[in-house]
Design a protein around this motif. Sequence first.
Motif, PDB file in Angstrom:
ATOM      1  N   ASP A  41       0.857  -1.187   0.000  1.00  0.00           N
ATOM      2  CA  ASP A  41       0.000   0.000   0.000  1.00  0.00           C
ATOM      3  C   ASP A  41       0.890   1.233   0.000  1.00  0.00           C
ATOM      4  OD1 ASP A  41      -1.698   2.148   0.717  1.00  0.00           O
ATOM      5  OD2 ASP A  41      -2.987   0.817   1.894  1.00  0.00           O
ATOM      6  N   GLY A  42       0.649   2.152  -0.907  1.00  0.00           N
ATOM      7  CA  GLY A  42       1.461   3.349  -1.033  1.00  0.00           C
ATOM      8  C   GLY A  42       1.349   4.323   0.115  1.00  0.00           C
TER       9      GLY A  42
ATOM     10  N   ILE B 201       5.545   5.381 -11.342  1.00  0.00           N
ATOM     11  CA  ILE B 201       4.818   6.303 -10.471  1.00  0.00           C
ATOM     12  C   ILE B 201       5.517   7.659 -10.518  1.00  0.00           C
ATOM     13  CG2 ILE B 201       4.122   6.785  -8.099  1.00  0.00           C
ATOM     14  CD1 ILE B 201       4.010   3.731  -7.704  1.00  0.00           C
ATOM     15  N   GLY B 202       4.806   8.649 -11.019  1.00  0.00           N
ATOM     16  CA  GLY B 202       5.358   9.999 -11.083  1.00  0.00           C
ATOM     17  C   GLY B 202       5.453  10.612  -9.702  1.00  0.00           C
ATOM     18  N   ASN B 203       6.495  11.412  -9.489  1.00  0.00           N
ATOM     19  CA  ASN B 203       6.661  12.088  -8.210  1.00  0.00           C
ATOM     20  C   ASN B 203       7.549  13.308  -8.400  1.00  0.00           C
ATOM     21  OD1 ASN B 203       9.533  11.161  -7.734  1.00  0.00           O
ATOM     22  ND2 ASN B 203       8.486   9.176  -7.796  1.00  0.00           N
ATOM     23  N   SER B 204       7.587  14.176  -7.405  1.00  0.00           N
ATOM     24  CA  SER B 204       8.301  15.451  -7.523  1.00  0.00           C
ATOM     25  C   SER B 204       9.823  15.294  -7.582  1.00  0.00           C
ATOM     26  CB  SER B 204       7.914  16.379  -6.367  1.00  0.00           C
ATOM     27  OG  SER B 204       8.273  15.777  -5.139  1.00  0.00           O
ATOM     28  N   VAL B 205      10.361  14.195  -7.054  1.00  0.00           N
ATOM     29  CA  VAL B 205      11.813  14.004  -7.072  1.00  0.00           C
ATOM     30  C   VAL B 205      12.268  13.173  -8.272  1.00  0.00           C
ATOM     31  CG1 VAL B 205      12.128  14.321  -4.588  1.00  0.00           C
ATOM     32  CG2 VAL B 205      11.695  12.039  -5.493  1.00  0.00           C
ATOM     33  N   ASP B 206      11.325  12.757  -9.090  1.00  0.00           N
ATOM     34  CA  ASP B 206      11.611  11.987 -10.306  1.00  0.00           C
ATOM     35  C   ASP B 206      12.474  10.761 -10.003  1.00  0.00           C
ATOM     36  OD1 ASP B 206      11.165  11.577 -13.005  1.00  0.00           O
ATOM     37  OD2 ASP B 206      13.037  12.565 -13.588  1.00  0.00           O
TER      38      ASP B 206
ATOM     39  N   PRO C 260       5.419   7.170   1.371  1.00  0.00           N
ATOM     40  CA  PRO C 260       4.833   8.369   0.765  1.00  0.00           C
ATOM     41  C   PRO C 260       5.562   9.666   1.136  1.00  0.00           C
ATOM     42  CG  PRO C 260       3.451   7.605   2.571  1.00  0.00           C
ATOM     43  CD  PRO C 260       4.548   6.589   2.395  1.00  0.00           C
ATOM     44  N   ARG C 261       6.228   9.684   2.300  1.00  0.00           N
ATOM     45  CA  ARG C 261       6.920  10.893   2.752  1.00  0.00           C
ATOM     46  C   ARG C 261       8.429  10.682   2.718  1.00  0.00           C
ATOM     47  NH1 ARG C 261       2.699   9.672   5.097  1.00  0.00           N
ATOM     48  NH2 ARG C 261       3.586   8.464   6.788  1.00  0.00           N
ATOM     49  N   ILE C 262       9.153  11.753   2.576  1.00  0.00           N
ATOM     50  CA  ILE C 262      10.611  11.702   2.413  1.00  0.00           C
ATOM     51  C   ILE C 262      11.273  10.982   3.586  1.00  0.00           C
ATOM     52  CG2 ILE C 262      11.043  13.949   3.487  1.00  0.00           C
ATOM     53  CD1 ILE C 262      13.135  14.363   1.210  1.00  0.00           C
ATOM     54  N   ARG C 263      12.268  10.176   3.243  1.00  0.00           N
ATOM     55  CA  ARG C 263      13.065   9.429   4.222  1.00  0.00           C
ATOM     56  C   ARG C 263      14.536   9.604   3.862  1.00  0.00           C
ATOM     57  NH1 ARG C 263       8.830   9.484   6.273  1.00  0.00           N
ATOM     58  NH2 ARG C 263       7.537   7.771   6.952  1.00  0.00           N
ATOM     59  N   SER C 264      15.399   9.478   4.849  1.00  0.00           N
ATOM     60  CA  SER C 264      16.836   9.546   4.570  1.00  0.00           C
ATOM     61  C   SER C 264      17.288   8.219   3.959  1.00  0.00           C
ATOM     62  CB  SER C 264      17.602   9.829   5.861  1.00  0.00           C
ATOM     63  OG  SER C 264      17.389   8.784   6.789  1.00  0.00           O
ATOM     64  N   GLY C 265      18.405   8.248   3.292  1.00  0.00           N
ATOM     65  CA  GLY C 265      18.943   7.032   2.690  1.00  0.00           C
ATOM     66  C   GLY C 265      18.273   6.701   1.365  1.00  0.00           C
TER      67      GLY C 265
ATOM     68  N   ASN D 153       3.911   8.431  -3.492  1.00  0.00           N
ATOM     69  CA  ASN D 153       2.838   9.419  -3.686  1.00  0.00           C
ATOM     70  C   ASN D 153       1.514   8.965  -3.086  1.00  0.00           C
ATOM     71  OD1 ASN D 153       4.414  11.345  -4.818  1.00  0.00           O
ATOM     72  ND2 ASN D 153       3.512  11.227  -6.859  1.00  0.00           N
ATOM     73  N   GLY D 154       1.554   7.995  -2.168  1.00  0.00           N
ATOM     74  CA  GLY D 154       0.359   7.565  -1.454  1.00  0.00           C
ATOM     75  C   GLY D 154      -0.662   6.812  -2.292  1.00  0.00           C
TER      76      GLY D 154
END
Length: 192
Positions: free
Chosen positions: A87-88, A116-121, A144-149, A155-156
């Motif tokens: 699940d996204g 899956i398109g997203n803002s960070v490509d 869905p949310r930014i993570r380190s590494g 995109n949920g």
Amino acid sequence: MRLVLGLLFSLAVAACVGLGTTWLVLTRGTAFGAIPIGAWVAWPKSGTRDVDPYTRATFARTGELPVGSGDGVAFYARTDDNGRTLDGRCDVLVSGTTPQARFWTITLYDSQGKLIGNSVDRQGFTSQEVVRRSDGSFDVTVAPRIRSGNWLPTNGIDNYVLVLRLYDSPVGVATRAAREAPMPSVTVQSCP
């Protein structure tokens, strides 16, 4: 007249059952000759002359090109190691090592097989990009949310498929060798 109506009814039922099962096979990715390893499933004959007609029809429907058996094999994960659908909206950890391969990619697709398109490509990682630990293992967080590494953004979306492609790899050439191959674990970490 009753005989004709009975025959027409039987033909209609047979057509519905036949077309319905064919549709299920083509949309659910069910095919013959699958090799399951944990959450990952591969069809090593999909890029050969020995491919079954359902797999061939699935590739024709999706437009996907199978990896040739001499080139490597593609593994698909639609669930985690416990059978829970990916699940996204959840945080999922892909962790461990891959089988021996000259090069590999891990890519994120929606349920229709599109990136899956997203803002960070960012839709995937290659074996040359992924950040590893000293023992060669790695962690990729799919969330869905930014993570380190190593992070793949979802995109949920409702559900997705992870595809691990191994190029120039002995896995898939011999079915017995593939079952013992080390595959990364897929674990749902948290879900809203």
